[in-house]
Design a protein around this motif. Structure first.
Motif, PDB file in Angstrom:
ATOM      1  N   ALA B  95       0.837  -1.203   0.000  1.00 21.46           N
ATOM      2  CA  ALA B  95       0.000   0.000   0.000  1.00 21.46           C
ATOM      3  C   ALA B  95       0.872   1.252   0.000  1.00 21.46           C
ATOM      4  N   ILE B  96       1.912   1.238   0.845  1.00 21.48           N
ATOM      5  CA  ILE B  96       2.772   2.421   0.911  1.00 21.48           C
ATOM      6  C   ILE B  96       3.493   2.629  -0.427  1.00 21.48           C
ATOM      7  N   ALA B  97       3.982   1.527  -1.005  1.00 22.02           N
ATOM      8  CA  ALA B  97       4.690   1.652  -2.289  1.00 22.02           C
ATOM      9  C   ALA B  97       3.756   2.233  -3.344  1.00 22.02           C
ATOM     10  N   ALA B  98       2.490   1.788  -3.331  1.00 18.64           N
ATOM     11  CA  ALA B  98       1.519   2.312  -4.296  1.00 18.64           C
ATOM     12  C   ALA B  98       1.336   3.811  -4.079  1.00 18.64           C
ATOM     13  N   LEU B  99       1.240   4.207  -2.793  1.00 15.46           N
ATOM     14  CA  LEU B  99       1.089   5.630  -2.494  1.00 15.46           C
ATOM     15  C   LEU B  99       2.290   6.418  -2.996  1.00 15.46           C
ATOM     16  N   VAL B 100       3.479   5.852  -2.807  1.00 13.23           N
ATOM     17  CA  VAL B 100       4.692   6.537  -3.266  1.00 13.23           C
ATOM     18  C   VAL B 100       4.648   6.746  -4.770  1.00 13.23           C
ATOM     19  N   MET B 101       4.188   5.717  -5.502  1.00 12.72           N
ATOM     20  CA  MET B 101       4.135   5.856  -6.955  1.00 12.72           C
ATOM     21  C   MET B 101       3.154   6.953  -7.369  1.00 12.72           C
ATOM     22  N   VAL B 102       2.021   7.040  -6.649  1.00 11.25           N
ATOM     23  CA  VAL B 102       1.059   8.100  -6.949  1.00 11.25           C
ATOM     24  C   VAL B 102       1.687   9.471  -6.665  1.00 11.25           C
ATOM     25  N   ALA B 103       2.438   9.533  -5.561  1.00 15.04           N
ATOM     26  CA  ALA B 103       3.098  10.798  -5.216  1.00 15.04           C
ATOM     27  C   ALA B 103       4.088  11.200  -6.310  1.00 15.04           C
ATOM     28  N   ILE B 104       4.823  10.219  -6.827  1.00 14.88           N
ATOM     29  CA  ILE B 104       5.780  10.521  -7.906  1.00 14.88           C
ATOM     30  C   ILE B 104       5.038  11.058  -9.120  1.00 14.88           C
ATOM     31  N   ALA B 105       3.910  10.407  -9.438  1.00 19.01           N
ATOM     32  CA  ALA B 105       3.118  10.860 -10.590  1.00 19.01           C
ATOM     33  C   ALA B 105       2.717  12.318 -10.405  1.00 19.01           C
ATOM     34  N   TRP B 106       2.267  12.644  -9.200  1.00 15.60           N
ATOM     35  CA  TRP B 106       1.816  14.010  -8.935  1.00 15.60           C
ATOM     36  C   TRP B 106       2.976  14.983  -9.077  1.00 15.60           C
ATOM     37  N   LEU B 107       4.126  14.598  -8.516  1.00 17.07           N
ATOM     38  CA  LEU B 107       5.301  15.481  -8.592  1.00 17.07           C
ATOM     39  C   LEU B 107       5.745  15.687 -10.036  1.00 17.07           C
ATOM     40  N   VAL B 108       5.755  14.603 -10.809  1.00 18.95           N
ATOM     41  CA  VAL B 108       6.187  14.722 -12.206  1.00 18.95           C
ATOM     42  C   VAL B 108       5.264  15.675 -12.956  1.00 18.95           C
ATOM     43  N   GLU B 109       3.946  15.549 -12.705  1.00 17.64           N
ATOM     44  CA  GLU B 109       3.005  16.423 -13.404  1.00 17.64           C
ATOM     45  C   GLU B 109       3.260  17.872 -13.009  1.00 17.64           C
ATOM     46  N   ARG B 110       3.426  18.101 -11.700  1.00 18.77           N
ATOM     47  CA  ARG B 110       3.589  19.452 -11.198  1.00 18.77           C
ATOM     48  C   ARG B 110       4.903  20.095 -11.665  1.00 18.77           C
ATOM     49  N   LEU B 111       5.989  19.339 -11.499  1.00 16.90           N
ATOM     50  CA  LEU B 111       7.318  19.948 -11.663  1.00 16.90           C
ATOM     51  C   LEU B 111       7.864  19.823 -13.082  1.00 16.90           C
ATOM     52  N   VAL B 112       7.418  18.821 -13.822  1.00 18.78           N
ATOM     53  CA  VAL B 112       8.021  18.605 -15.135  1.00 18.78           C
ATOM     54  C   VAL B 112       7.036  18.869 -16.265  1.00 18.78           C
ATOM     55  N   LEU B 113       5.883  18.199 -16.215  1.00 16.43           N
ATOM     56  CA  LEU B 113       4.984  18.276 -17.373  1.00 16.43           C
ATOM     57  C   LEU B 113       4.313  19.629 -17.494  1.00 16.43           C
ATOM     58  N   ARG B 114       3.849  20.168 -16.361  1.00 17.36           N
ATOM     59  CA  ARG B 114       3.094  21.408 -16.453  1.00 17.36           C
ATOM     60  C   ARG B 114       3.919  22.555 -17.020  1.00 17.36           C
ATOM     61  N   PRO B 115       5.185  22.744 -16.553  1.00 20.36           N
ATOM     62  CA  PRO B 115       5.971  23.831 -17.156  1.00 20.36           C
ATOM     63  C   PRO B 115       6.330  23.567 -18.612  1.00 20.36           C
ATOM     64  N   LEU B 116       6.292  22.306 -19.030  1.00 20.13           N
ATOM     65  CA  LEU B 116       6.735  21.987 -20.383  1.00 20.13           C
ATOM     66  C   LEU B 116       5.572  21.795 -21.345  1.00 20.13           C
ATOM     67  N   VAL B 117       4.376  22.197 -20.922  1.00 17.00           N
ATOM     68  CA  VAL B 117       3.203  21.958 -21.757  1.00 17.00           C
ATOM     69  C   VAL B 117       3.385  22.671 -23.098  1.00 17.00           C
ATOM     70  N   ASN B 118       2.915  22.011 -24.171  1.00 17.51           N
ATOM     71  CA  ASN B 118       3.010  22.557 -25.529  1.00 17.51           C
ATOM     72  C   ASN B 118       4.410  22.536 -26.120  1.00 17.51           C
ATOM     73  N   GLN B 119       5.354  21.883 -25.443  1.00 21.29           N
ATOM     74  CA  GLN B 119       6.682  21.765 -26.050  1.00 21.29           C
ATOM     75  C   GLN B 119       6.696  20.593 -27.035  1.00 21.29           C
ATOM     76  N   GLU B 120       7.748  20.545 -27.841  1.00 25.03           N
ATOM     77  CA  GLU B 120       7.857  19.467 -28.815  1.00 25.03           C
ATOM     78  C   GLU B 120       8.074  18.118 -28.128  1.00 25.03           C
ATOM     79  N   GLY B 121       7.700  17.064 -28.835  1.00 22.01           N
ATOM     80  CA  GLY B 121       7.817  15.723 -28.282  1.00 22.01           C
ATOM     81  C   GLY B 121       9.225  15.372 -27.842  1.00 22.01           C
ATOM     82  N   ILE B 122      10.215  15.799 -28.623  1.00 19.41           N
ATOM     83  CA  ILE B 122      11.591  15.413 -28.293  1.00 19.41           C
ATOM     84  C   ILE B 122      12.047  16.068 -26.998  1.00 19.41           C
TER      85      ILE B 122
END
Lengths: 354, 329
Positions: B95-122
């Protein structure tokens, strides 16, 4: 005040189309080249030559090659390490089997060998596009890795698969010691950077860029996709193969196939992206960044006075490297070359920004 | 090049593959039982590749990001689980490991994907490479970099089946069978999730067209978090199965490289493609390793899958089930 093109009238087509149309740029580039040839050999320490300058120059050459393919022609390749290996092993075999051949000829022929292999693996790009192509080029990487490790002829049946370069002599000039190696690499890189710069602004470079921007539209206006894509793969592989030969002969001296594994491909792609896609200058900036960053990170605990185990340092290095890459992509997705261009634009207006 | 576009080329390719697969048995190099054993083993390992490929496809479908960090996520999930299991029972650790993975997903969206929205695929791809380095580094700092054994009670003994039909029967690893069942269940659950729930429908809408989905009020950010969480959980399952098979160690993240040919063979945007691609790659790899490897000097499993996928792509550039792409000016 100093960086301004007022009064520089272009009265001929030659003057308008020259490599660096602004006088100050010409002077700056010439000064940099003069400094690199004339002053650096006397100023830099041996460590600087070995650890930073020589690898930086060789990897810049490879980055230029990859930039031609990815940045100018828009074909993402993850097989660059494999093509470098082709250059390295071709040079090794040429030097081994034809000992009388001039070393510079060996390097060029090694580049041509890589060209042939590159064209072969580039042909699928006519059918396969985008990320499909990127993954498909990994086939080249893994196949070449395997070929050099398993086929004994390439390594002259060396039992461990590790081979070493012959002594470097060019027309009686012995390339020994870090300074001479640096000068050799610098000379070759200067020549080929000039070649690349001229290629990308010529007809062939324009057809690559048309391919990159929209291949169907380019085809409609009469650019042959076969010709454009295959030449991009050929030229790019030549540069990459040449740099592979230099990397093996001048920088490593003795090497095994692992020196050109898939991590090398990723490293070069990082250089191109961080430096700036579609920019020769960007290839140099990106190479400098990626070469210096790990060294700086490695030294960091020493500067801060913190005791750490080497394993921990390497893990932190990995972490910081990853974070910095992401940070850089967020802050400036168009790379260091873009920052440079913005800086120049600011300088042109300074100090009267109207 | 037009010859490749014919429909019969696909049929020809599939026929050639079938002949290649049957060749060892027909030419008499191997008897039927041995051949069947290799085929079954190939299919089982193919299912395991599909598991990793599934995570890649999910993310690419919903956000157009080619997520190179999937392998690192598999390793991180397995490491988290294994180290937590030293201190607590399996269920809590899971259960904890699953929670950690969800937390990583949230962090990646917040810190990486959101600032890079609309950038090229590469650019997004390179960013996930950076994420992969980061997760590798931090995973080993927190959890250590030794080899850990993950024991969740999977049977290690191979079983002998069909003893009555053939002499000596055929060896089947029970571990692989259980893994295949788990993978099948996971795929079924994902299919249900995508087809029958509101969130699943929203996910499919985003996959079809980002802007259209956004314009009818589907929150893009939340969808990305969900998709990265789901593929984090898929990574956890893959990590458990691979970890108990090979031990939890750094090389675990290299299976991402095994999953890439699977994804391009099946098509980047297709879940059935990931499954079928995995089976084809697993099968081809095992057969070539056993029957072709000795002829070529061994070690060909590193590139064979890629070359197989490359040949496939020459005929079908979008993979088996990938979306047909119509180029327009």
């Amino acid at each position: 005040m100093i960086y301004r093109e007022t009064g520089q009238y272009k009265t001929t087509y030659e003057a308008d189309q020259q490599l660096f149309p602004i006088l100050q740029d010409r002077i700056f580039v010439l000064l940099v080249i003069a400094f690199a040839f004339g002053a650096v050999p006397f100023l830099a320490s041996e460590y600087l030559f070995r650890a930073i300058l020589t690898p930086f120059l060789i990897l810049s050459l490879a980055a230029i090659g990859l930039n031609i393919l990815v940045g100018y022609c828009g074909q993402v390749s993850l097989g660059t390490g494999g093509f470098m290996a082709v250059g390295a092993y071709a040079a090794y075999n040429l030097a081994l089997r034809l000992p009388d051949l001039n070393l510079l000829v060996v390097f060029v022929l090694a580049g041509l060998c890589a060209t042939v292999v590159g064209v072969l693996f580039g042909l699928p790009s006519l059918r396969i596009k985008g990320f499909y192509l990127a993954v498909a080029t990994l086939a080249a990487q893994f196949f070449l890795d395997w070929a050099f490790a398993r086929i004994g002829w390439f390594t002259n049946y060396a039992p461990s698969g590790s081979v070493s370069a012959p002594p470097l002599v060019i027309l009686g000039w012995e390339v020994v010691g870090p300074v001479r190696k640096y000068l050799l690499v610098l000379g070759i890189v200067c020549v080929f950077a000039l070649v690349a710069r001229n290629l990308v602004r010529g007809a062939i470079g324009r057809s690559w860029m048309a391919m990159r921007d929209m291949d169907v539209a380019a085809e409609v206006i009469g650019i042959r996709p076969l010709y454009a894509k295959v030449t991009a793969f050929a030229v790019s592989s030549f540069f990459v193969g040449l740099s592979g030969a230099l990397w093996a002969f001048v920088y490593l001296g003795a090497w095994e196939p692992l020196a050109f594994d898939v991590n090398r491909s990723f490293q070069l792609l990082f250089m191109v992206i961080i430096g700036g896609l579609g920019s020769i200058l960007g290839s140099f900036l990106g190479a400098a960044f990626i070469v210096i960053l790990p060294l700086a990170l490695n030294q960091m605990p020493g500067w801060l006075g913190v005791e750490m185990s080497t394993a921990l340092i390497s893990h932190i290095e990995l972490m910081v490297f990853g974070a910095l890459i992401v940070f850089f992509l967020i802050v400036e997705p168009h790379g260091l070359a873009r920052l440079w261009a913005i800086g120049k634009e600011k300088l042109r207006l300074w100090p009267f920004p109207h | 090049m037009n010859i490749f576009q014919q429909k019969w080329m696909t049929g020809l390719l599939l026929a050639a593959l079938a002949v290649g697969a049957l060749a060892p048995m027909l030419s008499g190099v191997a008897g039927f039982p041995q051949w069947l054993e290799v085929v079954l083993g190939g299919l089982m390992s193919g299912v395991l590749y599909s598991l990793v490929a599934l995570g890649l496809v999910l993310i690419f479908k919903a956000s157009g990001v080619f997520n190179f960090a999937q392998g690192a996520m598999v390793l991180f999930a397995a490491l988290t689980l294994v180290r937590l299991m030293e201190k607590m029972p399996f269920v809590v650790a899971l259960a904890i490991a699953a929670l950690v993975m969800v937390a990583i997903a949230w962090l990646v969206e917040r810190l990486v994907l959101r600032p890079l929205v609309n950038q090229e695929g590469i650019v997004l791809f390179m960013a996930t490479l950076g994420v992969a380095y980061f997760i590798d580094g931090i995973g080993q700092i927190i959890w250590g970099s030794d080899i850990y054994t993950l024991d969740i009670g999977m049977p290690k003994e191979p079983k002998i089946l069909l003893e009555k039909t053939f002499e000596g029967g055929i060896l089947v690893s029970m571990e692989d069978v259980i893994a295949a069942v788990i993978a099948a269940a996971l795929v079924g659950a994902l299919a249900l999730f995508f087809q029958k729930t509101g969130t699943g429908r929203a996910l499919r809408a985003v996959a079809d067209d980002h802007q259209a989905a956004q314009s009818i009020g589907i929150p893009l950010g939340r969808i990305w978090v969900i998709v990265w969480s789901v593929s984090g959980l898929v990574a956890l399952v893959a990590g458990i199965i691979w970890g108990s098979k090979l031990g939890v160690q750094f090389s675990l993240q290299l299976i991402a490289l095994k999953a890439l040919p699977v994804v391009i063979l099946g098509g980047f945007t297709s879940i059935p493609g990931a499954i079928l691609g995995g089976l084809i790659i697993g099968l081809g790899e095992k057969l070539s390793e056993v029957y072709l490897g000795p002829l070529l000097g061994g070690g060909i499993e590193n590139w064979f899958a890629y070359v197989l996928a490359l040949v496939f792509l020459l005929v079908r550039p979008e993979g088996l089930f990938g979306e047909k792409h119509i180029d327009r000016v």
